[in-house]
Enzyme design. Structure first.
Site, PDB file in Angstrom:
ATOM      1  N   HIS A  13      18.886 -25.915  -0.458  1.00  0.00           N
ATOM      2  CA  HIS A  13      19.105 -25.025   0.677  1.00  0.00           C
ATOM      3  C   HIS A  13      20.395 -25.392   1.411  1.00  0.00           C
ATOM      4  CE1 HIS A  13      16.930 -27.443   4.147  1.00  0.00           C
ATOM      5  NE2 HIS A  13      17.812 -28.174   3.517  1.00  0.00           N
ATOM      6  N   CYS A  32      23.988 -30.651   6.782  1.00  0.00           N
ATOM      7  CA  CYS A  32      23.074 -29.647   6.211  1.00  0.00           C
ATOM      8  C   CYS A  32      23.748 -28.276   6.113  1.00  0.00           C
ATOM      9  CB  CYS A  32      21.802 -29.534   7.050  1.00  0.00           C
ATOM     10  SG  CYS A  32      20.839 -31.044   7.014  1.00  0.00           S
ATOM     11  N   HIS A  38      22.420 -28.442  -0.626  1.00  0.00           N
ATOM     12  CA  HIS A  38      21.910 -29.741  -1.062  1.00  0.00           C
ATOM     13  C   HIS A  38      20.430 -29.568  -1.363  1.00  0.00           C
ATOM     14  CE1 HIS A  38      21.103 -29.453   3.244  1.00  0.00           C
ATOM     15  NE2 HIS A  38      20.028 -30.176   2.993  1.00  0.00           N
ATOM     16  N   HIS A  40      16.201 -31.043  -1.796  1.00  0.00           N
ATOM     17  CA  HIS A  40      15.137 -31.918  -1.301  1.00  0.00           C
ATOM     18  C   HIS A  40      13.987 -31.919  -2.289  1.00  0.00           C
ATOM     19  CE1 HIS A  40      16.788 -32.499   2.710  1.00  0.00           C
ATOM     20  NE2 HIS A  40      16.986 -31.190   2.813  1.00  0.00           N
ATOM     21  N   ASP A  78      10.015 -23.506  -6.433  1.00  0.00           N
ATOM     22  CA  ASP A  78      10.385 -24.722  -7.162  1.00  0.00           C
ATOM     23  C   ASP A  78      11.650 -24.500  -7.997  1.00  0.00           C
ATOM     24  OD1 ASP A  78      10.011 -27.390  -7.989  1.00  0.00           O
ATOM     25  OD2 ASP A  78       9.020 -26.722  -9.831  1.00  0.00           O
ATOM     26  N   HIS A  79      12.607 -25.411  -7.834  1.00  0.00           N
ATOM     27  CA  HIS A  79      13.900 -25.360  -8.530  1.00  0.00           C
ATOM     28  C   HIS A  79      14.700 -24.101  -8.200  1.00  0.00           C
ATOM     29  CE1 HIS A  79      12.250 -28.814 -10.507  1.00  0.00           C
ATOM     30  NE2 HIS A  79      13.411 -29.052 -11.061  1.00  0.00           N
ATOM     31  N   GLU A 123      10.193 -32.873   4.251  1.00  0.00           N
ATOM     32  CA  GLU A 123      11.486 -32.590   3.621  1.00  0.00           C
ATOM     33  C   GLU A 123      12.097 -33.875   3.059  1.00  0.00           C
ATOM     34  OE1 GLU A 123      14.427 -29.275   5.302  1.00  0.00           O
ATOM     35  OE2 GLU A 123      14.747 -31.246   6.182  1.00  0.00           O
TER      36      GLU A 123
END
Ligand code: NI
Length: 138
Positions: A13, A32, A38, A40, A78-79, A123
């Site tokens: 994100h 951020c 980046h 998490h 996811d991913h 996170e």
């Protein structure tokens, strides 16, 4: 009685509010806001509140709860890039707070045994949020 299930997912994100200029976004979100985003490794914990069913001895079958979590959330995030790839996050700045609230909206209608009580989204090892539907109507 409150029961919880926990799943993990990985996603990318970038925190950015397009209503404000680049300087405001850098100041507010610091690294951020880096243009390339980046990632998490998130932990999602969902808690359901209800009575123990006398026949099953359970509030809700946690395998069933995890299935709902996968179907409604994990398989869709996811991913993925949370800024661009997820239909139900369109137009949402993907802070942990906003994600927890959006996840609540996806999960609440699907939980028919007991009711959704809390969403905890971690996170990083140092950062997590808890949402109990405070801003929801009804
Ligand atoms: Ni982040």
């Amino acid at each position: 009685m409150i029961v919880s299930a926990r799943l993990t997912f990985s996603a990318a994100h970038r925190l950015d509010n397009p209503k404000f200029d680049a300087e405001w976004n850098r100041r507010t979100f610091d690294k951020c806001n880096n243009p390339g985003g980046h990632g998490h490794n998130y932990i999602l914990q969902v808690s359901v509140r209800g009575k123990i069913d006398p026949e099953s001895g359970m509030v809700i079958d946690l395998a069933k709860l995890k299935e709902i979590m996968r179907e409604r959330i994990v398989d869709r995030v996811d991913h993925r890039n949370l800024n661009a790839d997820v239909d139900f996050l369109g137009g949402i700045n993907p802070t942990a707070e906003n994600l927890a609230r959006a996840f609540w909206q996806q999960l609440a209608p699907a939980i028919t045994q007991g009711s959704l009580y809390e969403i905890m989204l971690q996170e990083t090892e140092k950062n997590s949020v808890v949402y109990r539907g405070e801003d929801e109507e009804s």
